[in-house]
Motif scaffolding. Structure first.
Motif, mmCIF file in Angstrom:
data_model
loop_
_atom_site.group_PDB
_atom_site.id
_atom_site.type_symbol
_atom_site.label_atom_id
_atom_site.label_comp_id
_atom_site.label_asym_id
_atom_site.label_seq_id
_atom_site.Cartn_x
_atom_site.Cartn_y
_atom_site.Cartn_z
ATOM 1 N N UNK A 78 4.198 48.934 2.449
ATOM 2 C CA UNK A 78 3.519 48.188 1.472
ATOM 3 C C UNK A 78 3.122 49.018 0.040
ATOM 4 N N UNK A 79 3.254 47.855 -0.901
ATOM 5 C CA UNK A 79 3.182 48.955 -2.353
ATOM 6 C C UNK A 79 1.812 47.942 -2.729
ATOM 7 N N UNK A 80 0.960 48.912 -3.491
ATOM 8 C CA UNK A 80 -0.158 48.408 -4.030
ATOM 9 C C UNK A 80 -0.033 48.791 -5.687
ATOM 10 N N UNK A 129 -1.897 55.178 8.742
ATOM 11 C CA UNK A 129 -1.505 54.884 7.184
ATOM 12 C C UNK A 129 -0.989 56.320 6.753
ATOM 13 N N UNK A 130 0.286 55.950 6.287
ATOM 14 C CA UNK A 130 0.979 57.417 5.686
ATOM 15 C C UNK A 130 1.426 57.097 4.351
ATOM 16 N N UNK A 131 0.940 58.232 3.406
ATOM 17 C CA UNK A 131 1.212 58.212 2.121
ATOM 18 C C UNK A 131 1.854 59.454 1.668
ATOM 19 N N UNK A 132 2.956 59.624 1.245
ATOM 20 C CA UNK A 132 3.621 60.919 0.778
ATOM 21 C C UNK A 132 3.584 61.935 2.014
ATOM 22 N N UNK A 133 4.044 61.313 3.069
ATOM 23 C CA UNK A 133 4.061 62.273 4.444
ATOM 24 C C UNK A 133 2.811 62.711 4.881
ATOM 25 N N UNK A 134 1.754 62.251 4.366
ATOM 26 C CA UNK A 134 0.406 62.488 4.968
ATOM 27 C C UNK A 134 -0.185 61.432 5.617
ATOM 28 N N UNK A 164 -8.165 52.229 -5.334
ATOM 29 C CA UNK A 164 -7.647 52.953 -6.486
ATOM 30 C C UNK A 164 -7.062 52.155 -7.566
ATOM 31 N N UNK A 165 -7.361 52.555 -8.692
ATOM 32 C CA UNK A 165 -6.397 51.885 -10.000
ATOM 33 C C UNK A 165 -5.006 51.972 -10.078
ATOM 34 N N UNK A 166 -4.410 53.201 -9.115
ATOM 35 C CA UNK A 166 -3.199 53.308 -9.490
ATOM 36 C C UNK A 166 -2.254 52.775 -8.507
ATOM 37 N N UNK A 167 -0.916 52.705 -8.866
ATOM 38 C CA UNK A 167 -0.073 52.044 -8.024
ATOM 39 C C UNK A 167 0.478 53.047 -7.131
ATOM 40 N N UNK A 168 0.640 52.540 -5.704
ATOM 41 C CA UNK A 168 1.246 53.521 -4.751
ATOM 42 C C UNK A 168 1.902 52.889 -3.597
ATOM 43 N N UNK A 169 2.504 53.618 -2.791
ATOM 44 C CA UNK A 169 3.486 52.912 -1.839
ATOM 45 C C UNK A 169 3.131 53.846 -0.477
ATOM 46 N N UNK A 170 2.761 52.903 0.429
ATOM 47 C CA UNK A 170 2.223 53.430 1.744
ATOM 48 C C UNK A 170 3.140 53.040 3.099
ATOM 49 N N UNK A 171 2.940 53.756 4.094
ATOM 50 C CA UNK A 171 3.677 53.210 5.334
ATOM 51 C C UNK A 171 2.653 52.964 6.348
ATOM 52 N N UNK A 172 2.720 51.724 7.074
ATOM 53 C CA UNK A 172 1.835 51.392 8.287
ATOM 54 C C UNK A 172 2.512 51.860 9.259
ATOM 55 N N UNK A 173 2.215 52.678 10.484
ATOM 56 C CA UNK A 173 2.775 52.727 11.488
ATOM 57 C C UNK A 173 1.982 52.206 12.772
ATOM 58 N N UNK A 174 2.766 51.357 13.594
ATOM 59 C CA UNK A 174 1.883 50.699 14.843
ATOM 60 C C UNK A 174 2.306 51.416 16.002
ATOM 61 N N UNK A 175 1.493 51.875 16.853
ATOM 62 C CA UNK A 175 2.063 52.384 18.228
ATOM 63 C C UNK A 175 1.066 51.578 19.114
ATOM 64 N N UNK A 176 2.134 51.158 20.368
ATOM 65 C CA UNK A 176 1.322 50.296 21.319
ATOM 66 C C UNK A 176 2.145 50.667 22.708
ATOM 67 N N UNK A 206 -13.684 57.459 3.343
ATOM 68 C CA UNK A 206 -12.307 56.949 3.015
ATOM 69 C C UNK A 206 -11.512 57.689 2.053
ATOM 70 N N UNK A 207 -10.269 57.606 2.294
ATOM 71 C CA UNK A 207 -9.462 57.835 1.201
ATOM 72 C C UNK A 207 -9.233 56.847 0.335
ATOM 73 N N UNK A 208 -8.103 56.756 -0.582
ATOM 74 C CA UNK A 208 -8.229 55.802 -1.688
ATOM 75 C C UNK A 208 -7.573 54.364 -1.049
ATOM 76 N N UNK A 209 -6.827 54.491 0.159
ATOM 77 C CA UNK A 209 -6.262 53.347 0.644
ATOM 78 C C UNK A 209 -6.662 53.377 2.339
ATOM 79 N N UNK A 210 -7.362 52.188 2.707
ATOM 80 C CA UNK A 210 -7.818 52.298 4.076
ATOM 81 C C UNK A 210 -7.344 50.984 4.992
ATOM 82 N N UNK A 211 -7.375 51.096 6.127
ATOM 83 C CA UNK A 211 -7.225 49.771 6.853
ATOM 84 C C UNK A 211 -8.581 49.352 7.121
#
Ligand code: ADA
Length: 555
Positions: free
Chosen positions: A200-202, A236-241, A179-191, A148-153
């Motif tokens: 979402x912000x952590x 789950x997208x973080x900083x375009x990754x 992770x202890x750090x704050x971060x902002x991610x995007x969730x993409x849904x495809x159906x 897993x990366x630091x944030x996971x579904x």
């Protein structure tokens, strides 16, 4: 070994895991008795020297990894204690539900993963008891090692619903930050052709739950004769990754209870089912997918439209097959035939609650599951029993408000069951002309009279078990008990009576295939098996099989 019949991840890394593990049996003091190689997944009874072994054993495997790792266990029978490099990292009770262990910041390199497994009926065990089926031992369902990366579904639930000619879906996603750090991610849904994004912000280590409802256009619904499923893909997208993903299969269908009818996409269904234990000749409860597939094909050939997973949640690959084949599933939490004293066991409530939560959390999206079941033939006829049924049914309703709930009640409680107010579907296990000499018509009438005068009035009424023993190959002109002829004769009487009765919602035969029972049940169980199968443990057809096929295709 794959945990599902389709790929759930294109991004998340899954480590390859060879099937052979080091293995040794342990005495009660934890000392090694004997060493073998063991295959995972597999019941240890597959090893002839362990064919009746009730005890403890250790599994060990060296694995190279580092960072954040999620160990997913689909089923360990029945208690697992997990160690990494000699340090205990997890514990789980119950053979039939999935659990996971997430470890963070593990050093890169080779690690020793050990799982201590126990299948004894020890004093901590409230649900695995000597019973009319066998509690096998071992790591009986697949294991997955995920990086897993630091944030996971963490979890994904899809609830379809139909309003004013339009399909909607409520998507509930649990996302976890390690992770202890704050971060902002995007969730993409495809159906299908639909696409959505949410931010979402952590603020450190936490779980975030995102619930959104979308309207979907041009949907092909999931029908039993056309079990069309969509892939729901979340990334789950973080900083375009893209850092994580989870794919599940879903179906647009609605289950409802209206008066005495069970409705599937608004249409009344009559249940023609079989009860099935996870048990197959020498494979025990660890059926290879080939054997699961064979069961599905045999059950379809019978003309059945439903399987009840008596008396515990099933391997998810089998549920995947039911989804693909449009076979309705009654999935049941683990508990069979418990009396008040057993339901007052110190661990009973916790172990039951864990089992229900794990069953629903992991199996929520299966379109084939149309009802949840609890507490088969437990004491639904006492005040105390009612309080426990209520506790469990309330828990289910809080976790899933989209499916009806039921329990299979004991024949002996026709007349004094106290818990029918709690269910959406009333279900009874009855054994006309088997345990006592009462005819099917008479017993069904007695049941209907009682239900009409109870809190079960105006609810669907289902026969959740009915059947008779028949020992494969035991034939006689005298039509005695245990012959194939007698079993065939009784099933004909059972099925025609139930299916011709318009007040009933259907029938689930006890049982699809013979199964092994625990030694405590040897009395009344010739060959140490419950012989009420339509096929034997090798899936050889008994006379009754052809009769049921004829009736299920005719009525
Ligand atoms: C019960 C029970 C089954 C099985 C069956 C039988 O109703 O739910 O597990 O024991 O009876 O064979 O008598």
């Amino acid at each position: 070994m794959k945990t599902r019949l389709f790929e759930q991840h294109e991004i998340r890394e899954i480590l390859p895991l060879s099937p052979t593990w080091e293995f040794w049996t342990l005495d009660s003091m934890g000392n090694e008795i004997e060493r073998y190689n063991m295959i995972v997944p597999c019941v240890w009874e597959s090893n002839l020297r362990l064919s009746s072994y009730k005890g403890q054993a250790m599994y060990r495997k060296q694995i190279s990894f580092g960072g954040n790792v999620r160990l997913v266990f689909k089923g360990v029978s029945h208690t697992a204690t997990v160690y990494l490099d000699g340090v205990k990292v997890g514990y789980h009770y119950n053979a039939y539900t999935e659990f996971d262990i997430v470890l963070t910041g593990v050093m890169f390199g080779e690690h020793c993963l050990e799982v201590k497994v126990d299948n004894t009926f020890n004093e901590e065990s409230a649900l695995h008891l000597t019973n009319d089926y066998y509690s096998y031992g071992g790591i009986t369902r697949p294991i997955e090692v995920q990086l897993l990366k630091d944030i996971y579904i963490n979890n994904l639930q899809f609830k379809p619903f139909f309003v004013d000619g339009q399909w909607y879906g409520r998507i509930r996603t649990v996302i976890t930050s390690l992770s202890e750090h704050s971060s902002k991610v995007h969730l993409n849904f495809e159906l299908g052709s639909a696409n959505y994004q949410e931010a979402i912000e952590f603020n450190g280590k936490e779980d975030k739950i995102l619930e959104t409802t979308y309207q979907f256009e041009n949907i092909t619904p999931y029908e039993l004769n056309n079990p069309f499923m969509y892939e729901l893909k979340v990334t789950l997208e973080k900083e375009n990754d893209i850092i994580d993903d989870l794919i599940d299969r879903i179906g647009f269908r609605e289950i409802a209870v209206k008066g005495t009818d069970i409705l599937f996409n608004g249409k009344k269904v009559i249940i023609k089912g079989v009860n099935r234990h996870e048990d197959y000749a020498e494979f025990g409860c660890a059926l290879p997918v080939e054997a699961m597939y064979r069961d599905i094909e045999i059950i379809k050939s019978l003309g059945a439209n439903c399987i009840r997973t008596c008396h515990y949640p099933n391997d998810e690959r089998f549920l995947d097959m039911c989804d693909e084949n449009g076979i309705l599933v009654w999935e049941e939490a683990h508990a069979r035939g418990l009396n008040e004293a057993q339901m007052k066991h110190k661990n009973f409530n916790q172990q039951s609650a864990d089992c229900i939560r794990e069953m629903i959390e992991h199996h929520y999206n299966h379109p084939s599951i149309y009802v949840w079941g609890v507490l088969n033939e437990c004491v639904s006829n006492t005040e105390f029993g009612h309080s426990i049924y209520k506790l469990q049914i309330d828990q289910i309703k809080a976790l899933d408000d989209s499916r009806p709930v039921t329990y299979a009640a004991l024949q002996a409680f026709i007349g004094n069951d106290l818990s029918l107010d709690l269910v959406d579907i009333v279900s009874y296990n009855i054994y006309p002309r088997w345990y006592e000499n009462v005819g099917t018509v008479e017993l069904v009438q007695k049941l209907k009279d009682f239900v009409q005068n109870s809190d079960g009035k105006n609810k669907p009424l289902l026969i959740s078990e009915i059947g008779a023993g028949g020992i494969y190959g035991h034939r006689s002109n005298n039509c005695e008990k245990w012959t194939e002829e007698y079993q065939e004769l009784l099933l004909e009487e059972h099925l025609t009576t139930v299916l011709e009765d318009k007040d009933l919602s259907g029938v689930i035969i006890w049982q699809y295939a013979d199964c092994r029972v625990d030694p405590g049940w040897f009395g009344g169980r010739p060959k140490s098996q419950n012989n009420k199968g339509l096929v034997d443990i090798y899936r050889r057809e008994k006379l009754a099989f052809r009769k049921v096929k004829e009736i299920y295709n005719r009525l």
